[in-house]
Design a protein around this motif. Structure first.
Motif, PDB file in Angstrom:
ATOM      1  N   ARG A 172       0.854  -1.196   0.000  1.00 22.87           N
ATOM      2  CA  ARG A 172       0.000   0.000   0.000  1.00 22.87           C
ATOM      3  C   ARG A 172       0.883   1.236   0.000  1.00 22.87           C
ATOM      4  O   ARG A 172       1.902   1.299   0.716  1.00 22.87           O
ATOM      5  CB  ARG A 172      -0.916   0.011   1.226  1.00 22.87           C
ATOM      6  CG  ARG A 172      -1.886  -1.158   1.283  1.00 22.87           C
ATOM      7  CD  ARG A 172      -2.697  -1.106   2.564  1.00 22.87           C
ATOM      8  NE  ARG A 172      -3.361   0.189   2.716  1.00 22.87           N
ATOM      9  CZ  ARG A 172      -3.931   0.619   3.849  1.00 22.87           C
ATOM     10  NH1 ARG A 172      -3.848  -0.131   4.937  1.00 22.87           N
ATOM     11  NH2 ARG A 172      -4.520   1.790   3.893  1.00 22.87           N
ATOM     12  N   VAL A 173       0.476   2.254  -0.771  1.00 22.84           N
ATOM     13  CA  VAL A 173       1.261   3.489  -0.907  1.00 22.84           C
ATOM     14  C   VAL A 173       0.353   4.672  -0.636  1.00 22.84           C
ATOM     15  O   VAL A 173      -0.754   4.769  -1.197  1.00 22.84           O
ATOM     16  CB  VAL A 173       1.889   3.600  -2.311  1.00 22.84           C
ATOM     17  CG1 VAL A 173       2.701   4.896  -2.419  1.00 22.84           C
ATOM     18  CG2 VAL A 173       2.770   2.394  -2.612  1.00 22.84           C
ATOM     19  N   ILE A 174       0.816   5.563   0.223  1.00 20.13           N
ATOM     20  CA  ILE A 174       0.092   6.809   0.512  1.00 20.13           C
ATOM     21  C   ILE A 174       0.992   7.964   0.097  1.00 20.13           C
ATOM     22  O   ILE A 174       2.101   8.130   0.624  1.00 20.13           O
ATOM     23  CB  ILE A 174      -0.265   6.907   2.006  1.00 20.13           C
ATOM     24  CG1 ILE A 174      -1.067   5.669   2.455  1.00 20.13           C
ATOM     25  CG2 ILE A 174      -1.050   8.177   2.287  1.00 20.13           C
ATOM     26  CD1 ILE A 174      -1.364   5.642   3.942  1.00 20.13           C
ATOM     27  N   GLU A 175       0.538   8.762  -0.839  1.00 25.14           N
ATOM     28  CA  GLU A 175       1.325   9.881  -1.355  1.00 25.14           C
ATOM     29  C   GLU A 175       1.134  11.128  -0.516  1.00 25.14           C
ATOM     30  O   GLU A 175       0.042  11.378   0.028  1.00 25.14           O
ATOM     31  CB  GLU A 175       0.912  10.175  -2.811  1.00 25.14           C
ATOM     32  CG  GLU A 175       1.061   9.015  -3.773  1.00 25.14           C
ATOM     33  CD  GLU A 175       2.517   8.754  -4.133  1.00 25.14           C
ATOM     34  OE1 GLU A 175       3.372   9.598  -3.785  1.00 25.14           O
ATOM     35  OE2 GLU A 175       2.788   7.701  -4.744  1.00 25.14           O
ATOM     36  N   LYS A 176       2.240  11.914  -0.423  1.00 27.37           N
ATOM     37  CA  LYS A 176       2.209  13.243   0.193  1.00 27.37           C
ATOM     38  C   LYS A 176       1.521  13.224   1.560  1.00 27.37           C
ATOM     39  O   LYS A 176       0.403  13.729   1.752  1.00 27.37           O
ATOM     40  CB  LYS A 176       1.485  14.237  -0.719  1.00 27.37           C
ATOM     41  CG  LYS A 176       2.136  14.459  -2.066  1.00 27.37           C
ATOM     42  CD  LYS A 176       3.522  15.071  -1.930  1.00 27.37           C
ATOM     43  CE  LYS A 176       4.156  15.338  -3.285  1.00 27.37           C
ATOM     44  NZ  LYS A 176       5.517  15.889  -3.160  1.00 27.37           N
ATOM     45  N   ILE A 177       2.146  12.617   2.542  1.00 27.68           N
ATOM     46  CA  ILE A 177       1.589  12.560   3.893  1.00 27.68           C
ATOM     47  C   ILE A 177       2.573  13.209   4.858  1.00 27.68           C
ATOM     48  O   ILE A 177       3.705  12.745   5.023  1.00 27.68           O
ATOM     49  CB  ILE A 177       1.273  11.106   4.302  1.00 27.68           C
ATOM     50  CG1 ILE A 177       0.759  11.068   5.747  1.00 27.68           C
ATOM     51  CG2 ILE A 177       2.453  10.186   4.117  1.00 27.68           C
ATOM     52  CD1 ILE A 177       0.203   9.724   6.157  1.00 27.68           C
ATOM     53  N   CYS A 180       6.005  10.038   0.435  1.00 27.40           N
ATOM     54  CA  CYS A 180       5.045   8.944   0.452  1.00 27.40           C
ATOM     55  C   CYS A 180       5.373   8.008   1.602  1.00 27.40           C
ATOM     56  O   CYS A 180       6.470   8.056   2.172  1.00 27.40           O
ATOM     57  CB  CYS A 180       5.039   8.190  -0.876  1.00 27.40           C
ATOM     58  SG  CYS A 180       6.588   7.328  -1.227  1.00 27.40           S
ATOM     59  N   GLN A 235       3.836   0.692   2.688  1.00 33.85           N
ATOM     60  CA  GLN A 235       3.597  -0.333   3.700  1.00 33.85           C
ATOM     61  C   GLN A 235       3.469  -1.678   3.011  1.00 33.85           C
ATOM     62  O   GLN A 235       2.611  -1.862   2.156  1.00 33.85           O
ATOM     63  CB  GLN A 235       2.328  -0.006   4.496  1.00 33.85           C
ATOM     64  CG  GLN A 235       2.041  -0.975   5.626  1.00 33.85           C
ATOM     65  CD  GLN A 235       0.919  -0.481   6.511  1.00 33.85           C
ATOM     66  OE1 GLN A 235       0.997   0.605   7.092  1.00 33.85           O
ATOM     67  NE2 GLN A 235      -0.126  -1.268   6.600  1.00 33.85           N
ATOM     68  N   LYS A 272       6.942  -0.842   7.333  1.00 29.91           N
ATOM     69  CA  LYS A 272       6.491   0.454   6.827  1.00 29.91           C
ATOM     70  C   LYS A 272       7.720   1.332   6.557  1.00 29.91           C
ATOM     71  O   LYS A 272       8.599   1.460   7.406  1.00 29.91           O
ATOM     72  CB  LYS A 272       5.557   1.123   7.829  1.00 29.91           C
ATOM     73  CG  LYS A 272       4.996   2.458   7.357  1.00 29.91           C
ATOM     74  CD  LYS A 272       4.220   3.136   8.481  1.00 29.91           C
ATOM     75  CE  LYS A 272       2.978   2.357   8.839  1.00 29.91           C
ATOM     76  NZ  LYS A 272       2.163   3.083   9.860  1.00 29.91           N
ATOM     77  N   GLN A 312       8.875   5.224   5.545  1.00 29.29           N
ATOM     78  CA  GLN A 312       8.515   6.640   5.420  1.00 29.29           C
ATOM     79  C   GLN A 312       9.578   7.295   4.537  1.00 29.29           C
ATOM     80  O   GLN A 312      10.732   7.462   4.933  1.00 29.29           O
ATOM     81  CB  GLN A 312       8.444   7.295   6.796  1.00 29.29           C
ATOM     82  CG  GLN A 312       7.323   6.718   7.656  1.00 29.29           C
ATOM     83  CD  GLN A 312       7.254   7.324   9.045  1.00 29.29           C
ATOM     84  OE1 GLN A 312       8.263   7.834   9.554  1.00 29.29           O
ATOM     85  NE2 GLN A 312       6.092   7.276   9.661  1.00 29.29           N
TER      86      GLN A 312
END
Length: 325
Positions: A37-42, A47, A50, A61, A63
């Motif tokens: 799973r990838v979360i952009e611009k956090i 990104c 995970q 995970k 960061q």
């Protein structure tokens, strides 16, 4: 002119870093599929990646900052099954061994370390497991023999079933039933069935009498216990091997005779009443003694009067003799 060149070089470097980051993230998605799973611009990170290593029940995970891969990623290991020592050992191994700082290398090294860790754990537990295998087999055989020898108990209707029967059966009058229950402070208590509120405990207030069903110990029909949790007695439905039902109990019920001794035991005289009664009995005894003394005095007086009469009679005789002379 130099400033412009520096700016262009920095922009090119960022674009290169972003391109390398996107390429690696794409490769990780292709390899791990839905487990990546990838979360952009956090927050302060470009990104957050995970990856779940499901074969080990471990999640790693990453960061990732804008300067990656030149700047190292922050690694977080999530393992709810292993001890904190195991997680710390894995984290230290990754920090000391990974020279490139790439996420893919971290994951490959983590898989290698976890594989070796679980292999050693299985080897260390192999001998105890082999020894206990025969013991477990014997234990299971003994349990099977006990199950065959001990017959299975028949199910018994619950206190809630009895309550529903009394409430909804038109042939039963609730006033004829009483409930024995455990009070937290007073112990075993008994009250008439109609005194209780049988609504849900959450819906009643403190002004009514309501108890949890598990505290009920028995039910009585008049003077006869018809359901007893402790003795597995059910003469309401006839469950738990009992063949008698509440209809049979009502049909054959005979009110026990109350004798005078039962009434005395049932209603003992208060202590102060007993004392008053003893005092009165003592007073009456004293009065009777006094009456006896008075009777003795009266008898003595009567005897004295008779003596006087005799003396008078003698005197009268003497007078008569004197006159005739």
């Amino acid at each position: 002119m130099d400033a412009m060149e520096d700016f262009e070089q920095a922009s090119a470097a960022r674009e290169s870093d972003a391109g390398a980051r996107e390429t690696e993230v794409r490769q990780l998605k292709e390899r791990f599929g839905e487990d990546c799973r990838v979360i952009e611009k956090i927050g302060d990170f470009a990104c957050v990646v995970q990856v779940a290593l499901k074969q080990f029940d471990v999640t790693i995970k990453f960061q990732v900052s804008d300067g990656y891969p030149k700047e190292p990623v922050e690694v977080i290991i999530i393992d709810r099954n292993s001890s904190q020592t195991t997680v710390s050992d894995l984290h230290r191994f990754l920090s000391e061994s990974n020279q490139t700082g790439l996420m893919s290398d971290y994951l490959a090294m983590a898989e290698q370390w976890l594989t070796e860790y679980y292999r050693q754990s299985a080897t260390s537990e192999l001998i105890p497991a082999t020894k206990s295998k025969g013991q477990n087999r014997r234990r299971n055989r003994s349990a099977d023999i006990e199950k065959e020898e001990s017959p299975k108990k028949e199910s018994m209707k619950t206190a809630e079933d009895v309550i529903s029967r009394i409430l909804w059966d038109s042939n039963l009058e609730s006033e004829n039933f009483s409930v024995g229950y455990l009070d937290r402070f007073l112990g075993l208590m008994e009250k008439n069935f109609s005194q209780f509120s049988w609504e849900d405990l959450a819906s009643v207030d403190y002004t009514v009498l309501a108890i949890p069903k598990h505290r009920i110990q028995y039910f009585k029909y008049r003077k006869v216990i018809v359901w007893d949790k402790r003795k597995r007695l059910d003469n309401v439905f006839g469950s738990a091997g009992c063949k008698v039902t509440i209809a049979d109990v009502i049909e054959n019920y005979v009110e026990p005779e109350v004798t005078s001794s039962d009434e005395t035991e049932k209603c003992p005289q208060p202590e102060h009443v007993k004392n008053d009664r003893d005092i009165k009995a003592k007073d009456n005894g004293d009065d009777s003694n006094d009456d006896g003394d008075d009777d003795d005095v009266d008898d003595a007086a009567a005897a004295a009067a008779d003596d006087d009469d005799d003396d008078d009679a003698d005197d009268a005789g003497d007078d008569e003799i004197v006159v005739f002379q």
